[in-house]
Design a protein around this motif. Structure first.
Motif, PDB file in Angstrom:
ATOM      1  N   ALA A   5      45.195  47.305  56.014  1.00 38.81           N
ATOM      2  CA  ALA A   5      44.113  46.790  55.181  1.00 38.81           C
ATOM      3  C   ALA A   5      44.292  45.279  54.982  1.00 38.81           C
ATOM      4  O   ALA A   5      45.396  44.792  54.745  1.00 38.81           O
ATOM      5  N   THR A   6      43.188  44.576  55.076  1.00 38.92           N
ATOM      6  CA  THR A   6      43.259  43.128  54.907  1.00 38.92           C
ATOM      7  C   THR A   6      42.944  42.708  53.486  1.00 38.92           C
ATOM      8  O   THR A   6      43.285  41.607  53.081  1.00 38.92           O
ATOM      9  N   GLU A   7      42.296  43.578  52.725  1.00 35.61           N
ATOM     10  CA  GLU A   7      41.934  43.240  51.351  1.00 35.61           C
ATOM     11  C   GLU A   7      42.777  44.037  50.364  1.00 35.61           C
ATOM     12  O   GLU A   7      43.100  45.195  50.597  1.00 35.61           O
ATOM     13  N   SER A   8      43.114  43.424  49.269  1.00 37.50           N
ATOM     14  CA  SER A   8      43.929  44.074  48.249  1.00 37.50           C
ATOM     15  C   SER A   8      43.142  45.173  47.542  1.00 37.50           C
ATOM     16  O   SER A   8      41.937  45.061  47.326  1.00 37.50           O
ATOM     17  N   LEU A  10      43.417  45.827  44.509  1.00 39.04           N
ATOM     18  CA  LEU A  10      43.057  45.298  43.201  1.00 39.04           C
ATOM     19  C   LEU A  10      41.667  44.678  43.178  1.00 39.04           C
ATOM     20  O   LEU A  10      41.071  44.517  42.123  1.00 39.04           O
ATOM     21  N   ARG A  11      41.131  44.336  44.340  1.00 37.87           N
ATOM     22  CA  ARG A  11      39.801  43.747  44.419  1.00 37.87           C
ATOM     23  C   ARG A  11      38.713  44.792  44.634  1.00 37.87           C
ATOM     24  O   ARG A  11      37.539  44.456  44.695  1.00 37.87           O
ATOM     25  N   SER A  12      39.086  46.045  44.728  1.00 40.43           N
ATOM     26  CA  SER A  12      38.108  47.113  44.893  1.00 40.43           C
ATOM     27  C   SER A  12      37.295  47.274  43.619  1.00 40.43           C
ATOM     28  O   SER A  12      37.801  47.039  42.518  1.00 40.43           O
ATOM     29  N   PRO A  13      36.035  47.690  43.748  1.00 36.98           N
ATOM     30  CA  PRO A  13      35.197  47.848  42.554  1.00 36.98           C
ATOM     31  C   PRO A  13      35.790  48.874  41.586  1.00 36.98           C
ATOM     32  O   PRO A  13      36.198  49.955  41.977  1.00 36.98           O
ATOM     33  N   GLY A  14      35.845  48.509  40.332  1.00 38.22           N
ATOM     34  CA  GLY A  14      36.305  49.415  39.289  1.00 38.22           C
ATOM     35  C   GLY A  14      37.794  49.380  39.012  1.00 38.22           C
ATOM     36  O   GLY A  14      38.227  49.814  37.938  1.00 38.22           O
ATOM     37  N   LEU A  18      39.758  49.867  35.497  1.00 35.04           N
ATOM     38  CA  LEU A  18      40.648  51.015  35.378  1.00 35.04           C
ATOM     39  C   LEU A  18      42.032  50.586  34.886  1.00 35.04           C
ATOM     40  O   LEU A  18      42.609  51.220  34.002  1.00 35.04           O
ATOM     41  N   LEU A  19      42.543  49.506  35.434  1.00 33.21           N
ATOM     42  CA  LEU A  19      43.855  49.013  35.007  1.00 33.21           C
ATOM     43  C   LEU A  19      43.837  48.559  33.551  1.00 33.21           C
ATOM     44  O   LEU A  19      44.808  48.792  32.808  1.00 33.21           O
ATOM     45  N   THR A  20      42.740  47.948  33.122  1.00 33.04           N
ATOM     46  CA  THR A  20      42.618  47.530  31.723  1.00 33.04           C
ATOM     47  C   THR A  20      42.613  48.733  30.793  1.00 33.04           C
ATOM     48  O   THR A  20      43.313  48.756  29.779  1.00 33.04           O
ATOM     49  N   VAL A  21      41.816  49.749  31.140  1.00 37.67           N
ATOM     50  CA  VAL A  21      41.755  50.958  30.319  1.00 37.67           C
ATOM     51  C   VAL A  21      43.122  51.626  30.267  1.00 37.67           C
ATOM     52  O   VAL A  21      43.578  52.051  29.198  1.00 37.67           O
ATOM     53  N   MET A  22      43.793  51.724  31.390  1.00 30.78           N
ATOM     54  CA  MET A  22      45.089  52.386  31.426  1.00 30.78           C
ATOM     55  C   MET A  22      46.134  51.598  30.630  1.00 30.78           C
ATOM     56  O   MET A  22      46.998  52.188  29.991  1.00 30.78           O
ATOM     57  N   LEU A  23      46.045  50.284  30.642  1.00 31.03           N
ATOM     58  CA  LEU A  23      46.958  49.473  29.837  1.00 31.03           C
ATOM     59  C   LEU A  23      46.806  49.811  28.359  1.00 31.03           C
ATOM     60  O   LEU A  23      47.799  50.037  27.653  1.00 31.03           O
ATOM     61  N   PHE A  24      45.559  49.893  27.885  1.00 29.16           N
ATOM     62  CA  PHE A  24      45.330  50.224  26.485  1.00 29.16           C
ATOM     63  C   PHE A  24      45.707  51.667  26.180  1.00 29.16           C
ATOM     64  O   PHE A  24      46.205  51.969  25.095  1.00 29.16           O
ATOM     65  N   CYS A  25      45.470  52.566  27.130  1.00 28.51           N
ATOM     66  CA  CYS A  25      45.846  53.970  26.912  1.00 28.51           C
ATOM     67  C   CYS A  25      47.360  54.114  26.770  1.00 28.51           C
ATOM     68  O   CYS A  25      47.838  54.805  25.870  1.00 28.51           O
ATOM     69  N   PHE A  26      48.105  53.496  27.664  1.00 25.73           N
ATOM     70  CA  PHE A  26      49.559  53.579  27.582  1.00 25.73           C
ATOM     71  C   PHE A  26      50.084  52.901  26.324  1.00 25.73           C
ATOM     72  O   PHE A  26      51.043  53.372  25.703  1.00 25.73           O
ATOM     73  N   ALA A  27      49.455  51.795  25.932  1.00 30.04           N
ATOM     74  CA  ALA A  27      49.880  51.115  24.701  1.00 30.04           C
ATOM     75  C   ALA A  27      49.626  52.009  23.488  1.00 30.04           C
ATOM     76  O   ALA A  27      50.478  52.122  22.603  1.00 30.04           O
ATOM     77  N   GLY A  28      48.460  52.650  23.456  1.00 28.89           N
ATOM     78  CA  GLY A  28      48.152  53.554  22.350  1.00 28.89           C
ATOM     79  C   GLY A  28      49.076  54.749  22.318  1.00 28.89           C
ATOM     80  O   GLY A  28      49.532  55.181  21.260  1.00 28.89           O
TER      81      GLY A  28
END
Length: 92
Positions: A5-8, A10-14, A18-28
């Motif tokens: 794959a040439t593209e990361s 992390l640049r995929s849509p969503g 998803l990473l932001t939501v999971m960060l808050f979920c794990f923090a909570g």
């Protein structure tokens, strides 16, 4: 053999959302897990009750993780992320 794959991912849509939501979920979750036994004891439970609260919380977490694949297939990424944010934000 597949091409590299040439593209990361992390640049995929969503994915950033998803990473932001999971960060808050794990923090909570990290804040909720050590407090829940103290809450149970403060409410009048004994040590067994405090352990039971922790076990139920962890079992619910595992069951929720088992439902992720089905939720993504039936709802899609965006509604699944919104639902997880709605469920996890009260624990923050």
């Amino acid at each position: 053999m597949s091409e590299r794959a040439t593209e990361s991912v992390l640049r995929s849509p969503g994915i950033p959302h998803l990473l932001t939501v999971m960060l808050f979920c794990f923090a909570g979750f990290a804040l909720l897990l050590p407090v829940s036994p103290a809450w149970a004891i403060g409410g009048g439970a004994d040590e067994f009750g405090a352990g039971l609260v922790t076990a139920v919380l962890m079992a619910a977490t595992v069951l929720a993780q088992m439902c992720v694949r089905t939720a993504l297939r039936t709802l899609g990424w965006t509604p699944s992320c919104r639902a997880s944010a709605t469920i996890c934000c009260p624990s923050c």
